[in-house]
Design a protein around this motif. Structure first.
Motif, PDB file in Angstrom:
ATOM      1  N   GLY A 214       0.821  -1.211   0.000  1.00 44.24           N
ATOM      2  CA  GLY A 214       0.000   0.000   0.000  1.00 44.24           C
ATOM      3  C   GLY A 214       0.847   1.250   0.000  1.00 44.24           C
ATOM      4  N   SER A 215       2.100   1.105  -0.412  1.00 48.74           N
ATOM      5  CA  SER A 215       3.047   2.219  -0.361  1.00 48.74           C
ATOM      6  C   SER A 215       3.082   2.991  -1.670  1.00 48.74           C
ATOM      7  N   TRP A 216       3.333   4.317  -1.558  1.00 50.63           N
ATOM      8  CA  TRP A 216       3.524   5.160  -2.744  1.00 50.63           C
ATOM      9  C   TRP A 216       4.994   5.189  -3.169  1.00 50.63           C
ATOM     10  N   ASP A 217       5.842   4.416  -2.481  1.00 53.28           N
ATOM     11  CA  ASP A 217       7.256   4.341  -2.855  1.00 53.28           C
ATOM     12  C   ASP A 217       7.385   3.349  -4.013  1.00 53.28           C
ATOM     13  N   PHE A 218       6.892   3.773  -5.187  1.00 55.86           N
ATOM     14  CA  PHE A 218       6.805   2.881  -6.342  1.00 55.86           C
ATOM     15  C   PHE A 218       8.170   2.395  -6.811  1.00 55.86           C
ATOM     16  N   GLU A 219       9.192   3.247  -6.762  1.00 56.81           N
ATOM     17  CA  GLU A 219      10.520   2.837  -7.234  1.00 56.81           C
ATOM     18  C   GLU A 219      11.046   1.655  -6.416  1.00 56.81           C
ATOM     19  N   ILE A 229      11.771 -11.482  -8.512  1.00 54.10           N
ATOM     20  CA  ILE A 229      11.315 -12.242  -9.682  1.00 54.10           C
ATOM     21  C   ILE A 229      12.498 -12.687 -10.539  1.00 54.10           C
ATOM     22  N   LEU A 230      13.434 -11.769 -10.774  1.00 57.11           N
ATOM     23  CA  LEU A 230      14.575 -12.083 -11.640  1.00 57.11           C
ATOM     24  C   LEU A 230      15.519 -13.103 -11.000  1.00 57.11           C
ATOM     25  N   LYS A 231      15.592 -13.120  -9.680  1.00 55.78           N
ATOM     26  CA  LYS A 231      16.419 -14.111  -8.991  1.00 55.78           C
ATOM     27  C   LYS A 231      15.720 -15.468  -8.947  1.00 55.78           C
ATOM     28  N   GLY A 232      14.413 -15.460  -9.205  1.00 54.37           N
ATOM     29  CA  GLY A 232      13.645 -16.699  -9.221  1.00 54.37           C
ATOM     30  C   GLY A 232      13.498 -17.212 -10.642  1.00 54.37           C
ATOM     31  N   SER A 233      12.269 -17.404 -11.061  1.00 50.77           N
ATOM     32  CA  SER A 233      12.018 -17.972 -12.389  1.00 50.77           C
ATOM     33  C   SER A 233      12.022 -16.938 -13.503  1.00 50.77           C
ATOM     34  N   GLY A 234      12.078 -15.664 -13.130  1.00 53.45           N
ATOM     35  CA  GLY A 234      12.110 -14.606 -14.141  1.00 53.45           C
ATOM     36  C   GLY A 234      10.715 -14.168 -14.576  1.00 53.45           C
ATOM     37  N   PHE A 235      10.656 -13.156 -15.427  1.00 53.03           N
ATOM     38  CA  PHE A 235       9.374 -12.663 -15.938  1.00 53.03           C
ATOM     39  C   PHE A 235       8.796 -13.642 -16.965  1.00 53.03           C
ATOM     40  N   PRO A 236       7.479 -13.672 -17.099  1.00 55.21           N
ATOM     41  CA  PRO A 236       6.837 -14.603 -18.046  1.00 55.21           C
ATOM     42  C   PRO A 236       7.257 -14.356 -19.494  1.00 55.21           C
ATOM     43  N   THR A 237       7.567 -13.105 -19.825  1.00 57.41           N
ATOM     44  CA  THR A 237       8.022 -12.771 -21.180  1.00 57.41           C
ATOM     45  C   THR A 237       9.213 -11.830 -21.086  1.00 57.41           C
ATOM     46  N   GLY A 238       9.850 -11.601 -22.217  1.00 55.80           N
ATOM     47  CA  GLY A 238      11.014 -10.718 -22.235  1.00 55.80           C
ATOM     48  C   GLY A 238      10.647  -9.249 -22.327  1.00 55.80           C
ATOM     49  N   THR A 239       9.343  -8.934 -22.286  1.00 51.70           N
ATOM     50  CA  THR A 239       8.872  -7.549 -22.330  1.00 51.70           C
ATOM     51  C   THR A 239       8.008  -7.289 -21.109  1.00 51.70           C
ATOM     52  N   VAL A 240       8.354  -6.254 -20.341  1.00 51.55           N
ATOM     53  CA  VAL A 240       7.618  -5.933 -19.110  1.00 51.55           C
ATOM     54  C   VAL A 240       6.979  -4.557 -19.258  1.00 51.55           C
ATOM     55  N   LEU A 241       5.657  -4.518 -19.189  1.00 48.70           N
ATOM     56  CA  LEU A 241       4.925  -3.256 -19.215  1.00 48.70           C
ATOM     57  C   LEU A 241       4.549  -2.904 -17.778  1.00 48.70           C
ATOM     58  N   CYS A 242       5.090  -1.800 -17.286  1.00 48.04           N
ATOM     59  CA  CYS A 242       4.842  -1.385 -15.902  1.00 48.04           C
ATOM     60  C   CYS A 242       3.655  -0.428 -15.829  1.00 48.04           C
ATOM     61  N   ALA A 243       2.937  -0.465 -14.707  1.00 43.03           N
ATOM     62  CA  ALA A 243       1.752   0.371 -14.526  1.00 43.03           C
ATOM     63  C   ALA A 243       2.082   1.850 -14.556  1.00 43.03           C
ATOM     64  N   ASN A 244       3.310   2.210 -14.163  1.00 46.12           N
ATOM     65  CA  ASN A 244       3.760   3.598 -14.283  1.00 46.12           C
ATOM     66  C   ASN A 244       5.283   3.641 -14.410  1.00 46.12           C
ATOM     67  N   ASP A 245       5.791   4.794 -14.770  1.00 45.82           N
ATOM     68  CA  ASP A 245       7.233   4.942 -15.002  1.00 45.82           C
ATOM     69  C   ASP A 245       8.050   4.753 -13.736  1.00 45.82           C
ATOM     70  N   ARG A 246       7.483   5.136 -12.600  1.00 48.85           N
ATOM     71  CA  ARG A 246       8.238   5.025 -11.357  1.00 48.85           C
ATOM     72  C   ARG A 246       8.522   3.559 -11.028  1.00 48.85           C
ATOM     73  N   ILE A 247       7.584   2.663 -11.345  1.00 46.39           N
ATOM     74  CA  ILE A 247       7.849   1.231 -11.175  1.00 46.39           C
ATOM     75  C   ILE A 247       8.897   0.784 -12.185  1.00 46.39           C
ATOM     76  N   ALA A 248       8.818   1.331 -13.395  1.00 45.37           N
ATOM     77  CA  ALA A 248       9.809   0.985 -14.429  1.00 45.37           C
ATOM     78  C   ALA A 248      11.221   1.366 -13.992  1.00 45.37           C
ATOM     79  N   PHE A 249      11.369   2.498 -13.281  1.00 44.55           N
ATOM     80  CA  PHE A 249      12.689   2.876 -12.747  1.00 44.55           C
ATOM     81  C   PHE A 249      13.237   1.754 -11.873  1.00 44.55           C
ATOM     82  N   GLY A 250      12.365   1.221 -10.990  1.00 43.82           N
ATOM     83  CA  GLY A 250      12.797   0.162 -10.086  1.00 43.82           C
ATOM     84  C   GLY A 250      13.149  -1.125 -10.806  1.00 43.82           C
ATOM     85  N   VAL A 251      12.370  -1.480 -11.843  1.00 43.21           N
ATOM     86  CA  VAL A 251      12.637  -2.702 -12.615  1.00 43.21           C
ATOM     87  C   VAL A 251      13.979  -2.591 -13.340  1.00 43.21           C
ATOM     88  N   ILE A 252      14.233  -1.443 -13.948  1.00 45.39           N
ATOM     89  CA  ILE A 252      15.498  -1.223 -14.664  1.00 45.39           C
ATOM     90  C   ILE A 252      16.673  -1.284 -13.687  1.00 45.39           C
TER      91      ILE A 252
END
Length: 336
Positions: A214-219, A229-252
């Motif tokens: 429930g946090s706004w600390d999206f990054e 996820i990446l240390k586990g089985s990884g993402f289902p596909t090689g393309t990840v669409l994030c709900a917002n850019d701030r989450i994308a910062f964290g994924v990158i």
């Protein structure tokens, strides 16, 4: 006011007329009052004046996070146009908490505000409190609608996700979806828009399983969940669409920490896209492919709609609600 009226040598009525509308008194009288103001340094209490008025010149604005660049840009636009129309926009933050949103509403009610623009928490908002406010003054929601019937100005999530999903499917592997925490109604609306777009393009939706938060600390949320996820089985596909850019910062950031290359090319391990066109998204490494919300237009239309409602004679509860959905623009950059 009594003391100042005696000091300037004019009636309290004349002085009051000047403070309500300087143009309502003669030029000579205005010059006398303005000279006395400089000499005495008198300033009327804005809050006392507004409590006495039938309609104040204060507009309330509530946002979930005053440090978020999107909300900063939005409120700046609202403040500028409100000021040009002779109103003061008073901005408060709910800090992502329903009790703080309630407190901000009660503060505004005590200030006798003329109307309000609110970016509601939605899933955590106390709907009764907001409904009572909307029944007493004109109220416009922005960014995330409270429900399907309230007056709202924001981005058309269906259009924006159709745009980004279409591009990602045409340019490479179809995207899986990395959701945002359930902090407002955008969380569910954007996920539904992704699923709808994937089905429209005859693709199978794939929602990444993430921990509830429930946090706004999206990054941080994006980084920590992507790392897990990446240390586990990884993402289902090689393309990840994030709900917002701030989450994308964290994924990158998580991908970089594990030595993975993000980008669009044969030598890249992962494509990452976002939503919103955060002011820093073009300066990320790599720059983030995203869709741009027109926050200037959202702010302009919201305040203009509110000012229009203030001029209408019908009571707030009797007015027809308006819903204005704006199209987003695709921003192609190197991350996807």
């Amino acid at each position: 006011m009594e003391d100042f009226s005696a000091f300037v040598g004019l009636s309290r009525t004349t002085v009051s007329k000047y403070f309500n509308d300087p143009g309502s008194v003669r030029q000579n009288t205005r010059s006398v009052i303005e000279a006395a103001l400089k000499k005495s340094d008198f300033r009327p209490s804005m809050f006392a004046v507004n409590l006495n008025r039938r309609r104040s010149n204060i507009l309330g604005v509530i946002v979930p996070n005053s440090t978020d660049p999107f909300y900063m840009a939005l409120t700046r636009r609202i403040e500028m146009i409100a000021n040009e129309a002779g109103f003061l926009a008073f901005v408060l933050s709910s800090d992502g908490r329903a009790e703080m949103e309630d407190q901000a509403i009660q503060t505004f009610r005590s200030m006798n505000i003329a109307g309000a623009i609110i970016a509601p928490l939605g899933v955590r908002s106390h709907h009764r409190v907001l409904a009572e406010l909307g029944a007493s003054i004109p109220l416009i929601y922005v960014d995330s609608p409270l429900d399907e019937t309230s007056s709202f100005v924001g981005t058309d999530n269906r259009q924006s996700f159709r745009l980004i999903v279409d591009y990602l499917c045409r340019s490479g592997e179809p995207p899986c979806y990395f959701a945002m925490p359930l902090v407002n109604n955008n969380a569910s609306a954007r996920q539904e828009a992704y699923v709808e777009a994937m089905r429209e393009f005859k693709m199978t939706p794939s929602i990444v399983a993430v921990e509830e938060a429930g946090s706004w600390d999206f990054e941080k949320f994006g980084h920590d969940e992507a790392l897990r996820i990446l240390k586990g089985s990884g993402f289902p596909t090689g393309t990840v669409l994030c709900a917002n850019d701030r989450i994308a910062f964290g994924v990158i950031s998580a991908a970089y920490a594990l030595g993975l290359k993000v980008g669009h090319g044969a030598d890249c391990d992962l494509r990452v896209a976002g939503h919103d066109d955060h002011p820093l998204s073009r300066y990320a490494c790599p720059p983030i492919t995203t869709v741009a919300q027109n926050y200037n237009e959202i702010g302009r239309l919201a305040i203009e709609l509110l000012l229009q409602r203030l001029d209408e004679k019908a009571p707030p509860a009797k007015r027809d609600n308006a819903r204005v959905l704006l199209n987003a623009e695709l921003m192609l950059r190197r991350s996807a």
